[in-house]
Scaffold this motif. Structure first.
Motif, mmCIF file in Angstrom:
data_model
loop_
_atom_site.group_PDB
_atom_site.id
_atom_site.type_symbol
_atom_site.label_atom_id
_atom_site.label_comp_id
_atom_site.label_asym_id
_atom_site.label_seq_id
_atom_site.Cartn_x
_atom_site.Cartn_y
_atom_site.Cartn_z
ATOM 1 N N LEU A 159 0.716 12.459 0.572
ATOM 2 C CA LEU A 159 0.295 12.718 1.950
ATOM 3 C C LEU A 159 1.173 11.892 2.868
ATOM 4 C CD1 LEU A 159 -2.215 14.484 2.696
ATOM 5 C CD2 LEU A 159 -3.415 12.366 3.212
ATOM 6 N N GLY A 160 1.498 12.424 4.014
ATOM 7 C CA GLY A 160 2.281 11.663 4.977
ATOM 8 C C GLY A 160 3.758 11.922 4.807
ATOM 9 N N TYR B 10 4.954 -1.044 4.339
ATOM 10 C CA TYR B 10 4.715 0.044 3.381
ATOM 11 C C TYR B 10 4.728 -0.502 1.948
ATOM 12 C CZ TYR B 10 5.824 4.022 0.388
ATOM 13 O OH TYR B 10 5.823 4.931 -0.636
ATOM 14 N N ARG C 275 1.679 -2.480 1.025
ATOM 15 C CA ARG C 275 0.558 -1.577 0.750
ATOM 16 C C ARG C 275 0.748 -0.898 -0.599
ATOM 17 N NH1 ARG C 275 1.245 2.412 4.772
ATOM 18 N NH2 ARG C 275 -0.709 3.321 4.095
ATOM 19 N N TYR C 276 1.996 -0.612 -0.948
ATOM 20 C CA TYR C 276 2.244 0.029 -2.238
ATOM 21 C C TYR C 276 1.867 -0.899 -3.388
ATOM 22 C CZ TYR C 276 4.275 2.538 -6.103
ATOM 23 O OH TYR C 276 4.424 3.188 -7.292
ATOM 24 N N ALA D 78 -1.733 -0.361 -3.820
ATOM 25 C CA ALA D 78 -2.013 0.966 -4.373
ATOM 26 C C ALA D 78 -1.637 1.038 -5.854
ATOM 27 C CB ALA D 78 -1.266 2.034 -3.584
ATOM 28 N N ARG E 49 -4.302 -0.736 -7.812
ATOM 29 C CA ARG E 49 -5.554 0.031 -7.808
ATOM 30 C C ARG E 49 -5.507 1.194 -8.784
ATOM 31 N NH1 ARG E 49 -6.777 -3.795 -5.442
ATOM 32 N NH2 ARG E 49 -7.620 -4.038 -3.341
ATOM 33 N N ARG F 240 -2.723 -7.184 -0.199
ATOM 34 C CA ARG F 240 -4.139 -7.295 -0.569
ATOM 35 C C ARG F 240 -4.246 -7.224 -2.087
ATOM 36 N NH1 ARG F 240 -7.636 -3.663 0.590
ATOM 37 N NH2 ARG F 240 -6.193 -1.984 1.074
#
Lengths: 290, 90
Positions: free
Chosen positions: A137-138, A223, A226-227, A230, A233, A289
């Motif tokens: 997405l994006g 980015y 955040r990756y 992700a 996760r 995070r």
């Protein structure tokens, strides 16, 4: 030596090594009909719930059964990461953007294709190939340098995390020999890919700094931070807990993911990588995070 | 206007809509990409929605089409949620 000249020199050297050590994947693996049900298939210290309250609640038999599905899930994740990676590199082979790298890209694509095959073979023989839970997405940044910096950055993060796992399992005698071998063979090839990845990222970073400045680098850095999250996760798949016969898998995943013990495990896997990106001026570790 | 989803759905989704102001209503038909949601946000969103509603998205529901808008995400989630409730009520 200029950045891109150095990248090409490293790539050519790595290509030579790849071709000297080329192997036939259809010959080197001895796939048993089944794997021992009472053995771990992934190192217990690498399991998603290791060190958590959930881990303490599981019996040894439950931990071992869960390890079977986590091993299959880890290899499945590798397959899908490789699909993304092969697609990205294939789009760049023989382009005017990377004129001196196409030979290396050929080796890279060939080796990653082999990796996907033997990971998928393990999954299909001894469990199942979990489908990807990623949703594309994006849009990528309009600037191709920033796009490429993000793409090769993403590849390096995933490769280094998986290599962390491979290295630990390559000689873990608690695991079936085929599991050790898959991890070992992947690590041997991946060491070259990681060496290339770090080199090309330095060159891309310098190029992006010239073309897009601090704002462009900050955009890609955010980015990639955040990756990292992700990527970590994606290891927590509720279907894995369900397949292992554990109740209420979505809630279980949530308990495990938010257990304080998991941050230390995540940092062990990617702290070194994040610090590499920090030295490039890309990722601020405080933005990750864990 | 009443939203077609329970409050906890929006509680999960809104923080991932990086371009949505705090007092702006979440339109079920606006593309999520226009609200700042990308594939990385969706990874976290899936985890949060599954935890909040105690269900798992079926693998076939994890598509760009299902995550196109808030409305499509809710419809993708509502199926598994209904299946866990007595008499299929959502």
């Amino acid at each position: 030596m200029g950045g891109w000249t150095r990248v090409e020199e490293v790539a050519n050297r790595l290509s030579t090594i790849s071709r000297e050590h080329r192997y036939d994947p259809y010959q080197i693996f001895d796939w048993p009909d089944s794997l021992p049900a009472d053995a771990y298939w992934i190192s217990p210290e690498l399991m998603t719930c290791h060190g958590t309250a959930v881990w303490n609640e599981l019996t040894e038999a439950q931990r071992v059964t869960l390890s079977h599905w986590e091993a299959v899930a880890f290899f499945s994740l590798n397959v899908h990461l490789i699909r993304d990676l092969i697609g990205g590199v294939t789009e760049r082979i023989y382009t005017t953007r990377y004129p001196g790298l196409s030979e290396f890209f050929h080796d890279f694509i060939a080796e990653e294709n082999v990796h996907a095959w033997f990971f998928a073979t393990f999954c299909r023989r001894y469990g199942r190939l979990y489908p990807s839970r990623a949703v594309p997405l994006g849009a990528a940044p309009a600037d191709e340098v920033l796009t490429d910096l993000g793409m090769f950055g993403r590849i390096l993060i995933a490769e280094e995390l998986c290599d962390f796992f491979n290295t630990k399992m390559a000689d873990d005698d608690r695991l079936p020999p085929i599991a050790q071998q898959v991890n070992r063979v992947h690590h041997q090839d991946e060491a070259r890919h990681i060496a290339f990845g770090r080199q090309i990222l330095r060159a891309l970073r310098d190029e992006a700094d010239q073309r897009a400045g601090a704002n462009g680098l900050a955009e890609v850095g955010r980015y990639l931070a955040r990756y990292v999250t992700a990527c970590l996760r994606s290891f927590y798949n509720p279907q894995v807990y369900a397949d292992a016969g554990l109740p209420d898998p979505a809630a279980l995943r949530n308990r495990i993911l938010h257990d304080p013990a998991r941050e230390a495990a995540h940092r062990a896997g990617l702290d070194r990588t994040v610090r590499f990106f920090q030295r490039l001026g890309l990722i601020d570790p405080a933005q990750v995070r864990w | 206007m009443a939203q077609p989803w329970p409050p906890e759905f929006e509680t999960c989704l809104r923080p991932h809509c990086r371009m949505l102001d705090g007092d702006e209503p979440l339109d079920p038909d606006v593309p999520l990409t226009a609200l700042g949601v990308d594939s990385l946000e969706v990874v976290e969103l899936i985890v949060q929605l599954e935890a909040a509603f105690g269900v798992s998205f079926p693998d076939e529901a994890l598509t760009p089409e299902a995550f196109a808008t808030a409305g499509t995400v809710w419809r993708a989630l509502a199926g598994p949620v209904s299946a866990t409730m007595p008499y299929g009520a959502v």
